[in-house]
Design an enzyme around this catalytic site. Structure first.
Site, short mmCIF file in Angstrom:
data_model
loop_
_atom_site.label_atom_id
_atom_site.label_comp_id
_atom_site.label_asym_id
_atom_site.label_seq_id
_atom_site.Cartn_x
_atom_site.Cartn_y
_atom_site.Cartn_z
N ASP A 89 0.87 -1.18 0.00
CA ASP A 89 0.00 0.00 0.00
C ASP A 89 0.91 1.23 0.00
OD1 ASP A 89 -1.79 -2.08 0.56
OD2 ASP A 89 -3.08 -0.78 1.78
N LYS A 153 -6.92 3.57 -2.87
CA LYS A 153 -7.26 3.52 -1.44
C LYS A 153 -7.45 4.93 -0.90
CE LYS A 153 -5.03 2.10 2.92
NZ LYS A 153 -3.84 1.40 3.50
N LYS A 182 -10.23 0.48 -1.99
CA LYS A 182 -10.06 0.15 -0.57
C LYS A 182 -10.45 1.36 0.27
CE LYS A 182 -6.74 -1.20 3.00
NZ LYS A 182 -5.36 -1.69 3.31
#
Length: 216
Positions: A89, A153, A182
């Site tokens: 991430d 995300k 996400k």
């Protein structure tokens, strides 16, 4: 799919101890969460603990500011993958996005994506929606998709707020089903989790995972 398999069980606090990381890992095993999300220092430990389990090991790159150089992000990702990370991430370069230097933002993401994908590692890109306008959320989401990442995300959890339903709506409108979304930050209950999923999130980042799946 059960709600547990949407969840990246997360502990990214700088003061996290090995005992707390071990508790996170054991909870992930007990509830079969999708992954544990830990800082890079803990990837080796988590990978060893989870080597015989289907819970994945995920970590963060360029975290939490996104202002590292691209070269450092690539090296950080390379080390994390060597240590056993199965998902990355990374934080986009937020300042360059806001400045409109979109080629630089895309190049930064693409460099990490190419490295990770060459080793079958999934990449999520944190755009930090709390710091962006609606138009910037849309632009950033499209850039993430164009750069070949697997997920866009919402949040690091270190800004002024976490994910909102409007963030997810904007992101989904921008990328559709081309990549996944996400939602991370501020998800504390089953109701919160289901609302994010219903709006289009395919993964949830939360430290309230056990409460979400048990209702306690």
């Amino acid at each position: 799919m059960g709600i547990n398999r949407y969840i990246d069980h997360t502990l990214l606090k700088p003061e996290a101890t090995q005992k707390q990381i071990e508790k996170l890992i054991q909870e992930a095993i007990d509830y079969n969460f999708m992954s544990v999300m830990v800082n890079p220092y803990w990837v080796v430990y988590a990978s060893e603990r989870l080597k015989d389990n289907d819970v994945k090991v995920a970590t963060v790159i360029g975290f939490p500011l996104g202002a590292n150089t691209t070269g450092i992000k690539v090296l950080e990702a390379q080390q994390a993958i060597k240590d056993g990370a199965q998902e990355i991430d990374m934080v986009q370069n937020i300042g360059e996005l806001k400045a409109g230097h979109l080629d630089k933002v895309t190049a930064d993401i693409t460099a990490v994506v190419r490295l990770a994908h060459a080793q079958d590692v999934l990449v999520k890109v944190i755009i930090e929606t709390a710091l962006l306008t609606e138009d910037e959320i849309t632009t950033a989401s499209k850039l993430v998709a164009q750069a070949g990442a697997d997920f866009v995300k919402t949040s690091t959890g270190f800004a002024t707020r976490g994910a909102s339903l409007n963030d997810i709506k904007l992101m989904y409108n921008a990328v559709g089903d081309t990549i996944s979304i996400k939602a991370s930050g501020g998800i504390h209950s089953l109701k919160d989790a289901e609302a994010m999923i219903n709006m289009g999130a395919a993964r949830l980042g939360t430290s309230s995972s056990v409460a979400i799946v048990t209702g306690k």
